[in-house]
Design a protein around this motif. Structure first.
Motif, PDB file in Angstrom:
ATOM      1  N   SER A 173       0.856  -1.254  -0.040  1.00  0.00           N
ATOM      2  CA  SER A 173      -0.074   0.086  -0.021  1.00  0.00           C
ATOM      3  C   SER A 173       1.053   1.156   0.067  1.00  0.00           C
ATOM      4  N   ASN A 174       2.177   1.210   0.208  1.00  0.00           N
ATOM      5  CA  ASN A 174       3.034   2.461   0.420  1.00  0.00           C
ATOM      6  C   ASN A 174       4.004   2.427  -0.674  1.00  0.00           C
ATOM      7  N   ARG A 175       4.064   1.737  -1.622  1.00  0.00           N
ATOM      8  CA  ARG A 175       5.024   1.673  -2.980  1.00  0.00           C
ATOM      9  C   ARG A 175       4.469   2.053  -4.019  1.00  0.00           C
ATOM     10  N   ARG A 180       7.740   6.399 -13.216  1.00  0.00           N
ATOM     11  CA  ARG A 180       7.417   6.133 -14.286  1.00  0.00           C
ATOM     12  C   ARG A 180       8.692   6.268 -15.485  1.00  0.00           C
ATOM     13  N   ALA A 181       9.559   7.376 -14.699  1.00  0.00           N
ATOM     14  CA  ALA A 181      10.732   7.820 -15.764  1.00  0.00           C
ATOM     15  C   ALA A 181      11.951   6.657 -15.542  1.00  0.00           C
ATOM     16  N   CYS A 182      11.954   6.447 -14.224  1.00  0.00           N
ATOM     17  CA  CYS A 182      13.552   5.542 -14.032  1.00  0.00           C
ATOM     18  C   CYS A 182      13.196   3.986 -13.648  1.00  0.00           C
ATOM     19  N   GLY A 183      12.068   3.929 -13.260  1.00  0.00           N
ATOM     20  CA  GLY A 183      11.539   2.488 -12.928  1.00  0.00           C
ATOM     21  C   GLY A 183      11.950   2.078 -11.473  1.00  0.00           C
ATOM     22  N   LEU A 184      12.476   2.839 -10.537  1.00  0.00           N
ATOM     23  CA  LEU A 184      12.820   2.617  -9.324  1.00  0.00           C
ATOM     24  C   LEU A 184      11.419   2.403  -8.454  1.00  0.00           C
ATOM     25  N   GLU A 185      11.557   1.514  -7.706  1.00  0.00           N
ATOM     26  CA  GLU A 185      10.420   1.361  -6.526  1.00  0.00           C
ATOM     27  C   GLU A 185      10.811   2.063  -5.297  1.00  0.00           C
ATOM     28  N   VAL A 186      10.004   3.167  -5.005  1.00  0.00           N
ATOM     29  CA  VAL A 186      10.085   3.783  -3.913  1.00  0.00           C
ATOM     30  C   VAL A 186       8.827   3.910  -3.042  1.00  0.00           C
ATOM     31  N   CYS A 187       9.173   4.576  -1.765  1.00  0.00           N
ATOM     32  CA  CYS A 187       7.775   4.683  -0.844  1.00  0.00           C
ATOM     33  C   CYS A 187       7.271   6.274  -1.636  1.00  0.00           C
ATOM     34  N   LEU A 188       5.950   6.125  -0.816  1.00  0.00           N
ATOM     35  CA  LEU A 188       5.167   7.239  -1.443  1.00  0.00           C
ATOM     36  C   LEU A 188       5.824   8.889  -0.963  1.00  0.00           C
TER      37      LEU A 188
END
Length: 185
Positions: free
Chosen positions: A113-115, A119-127
């Protein structure tokens, strides 16, 4: 040294740290060396205790399963205790902690629910770091988002070409037979 004042000779004690000898009415007893110290010199480090390992505690983290292990005593026991932990059967790599946000100094655990994925670099980050400026975005570094952009282009460009310039920049007076014209008054 005797403590206290003239009126109350048994009240308080003098700090036994060399050079201090401050009269303290609430003295601290060191559990390692059994000497009396003031508030400033109560820790083993501050009064240079000869037996600092007596009751010191330290927590180490197993790199395999991310379990925390408490150690009391000397530091040279760390390797031995970690080896014992690995052989005990309790150490399981599947218990490894959930992934955290890769942004520097962010310790937020990434859950469903908080990831988010940039869209630009594909990095999975927190909100908290979802915007490119918040996670030092390296635009176009990942192939998956580029493929997503190309998919969008594959749909947009053919549709744009099908228009062949119809209805684009033509005079307002002419109208096609299929669409009614509207006039503003």
């Amino acid at each position: 040294m005797a403590g206290g004042t003239e009126a109350f000779p048994d009240l308080g004690k003098h700090c036994q740290f060399s050079g201090c000898h401050q009269l303290d009415f609430l003295p601290f007893n060191c559990e390692a060396c059994h000497k009396v110290f003031c508030l400033e010199h109560k820790s083993c480090k501050s009064h240079e205790c000869p037996k600092p390992e007596h009751n010191s505690r330290k927590v180490i983290i197993c790199e395999i399963c991310s379990t925390s292990i408490e150690i009391t005593g000397k530091e040279d026991q760390e390797k031995m205790i970690l080896e014992k932990h690995e052989k005990s059967g309790v150490c399981d790599p599947r218990k490894k902690k959930k992934p955290t946000c890769p942004v520097r100094r962010c310790k937020e655990t990434l859950t469903f629910s908080n990831r988010t994925v940039c869209r630009a670099c594909g990095l999975e980050v927190c909100l908290k770091h979802r915007f490119p400026a918040d996670h030092a975005c390296k635009q176009g570094s990942s192939s998956a988002p580029a493929a997503a952009r190309e998919g969008w282009n594959d749909k947009f460009l053919p549709a744009f070409n099908l228009r062949n310039g119809k209805d684009c920049g033509k005079s307002r007076g002419s109208s096609s037979s299929t669409t009614p014209s509207l006039k503003a008054y």
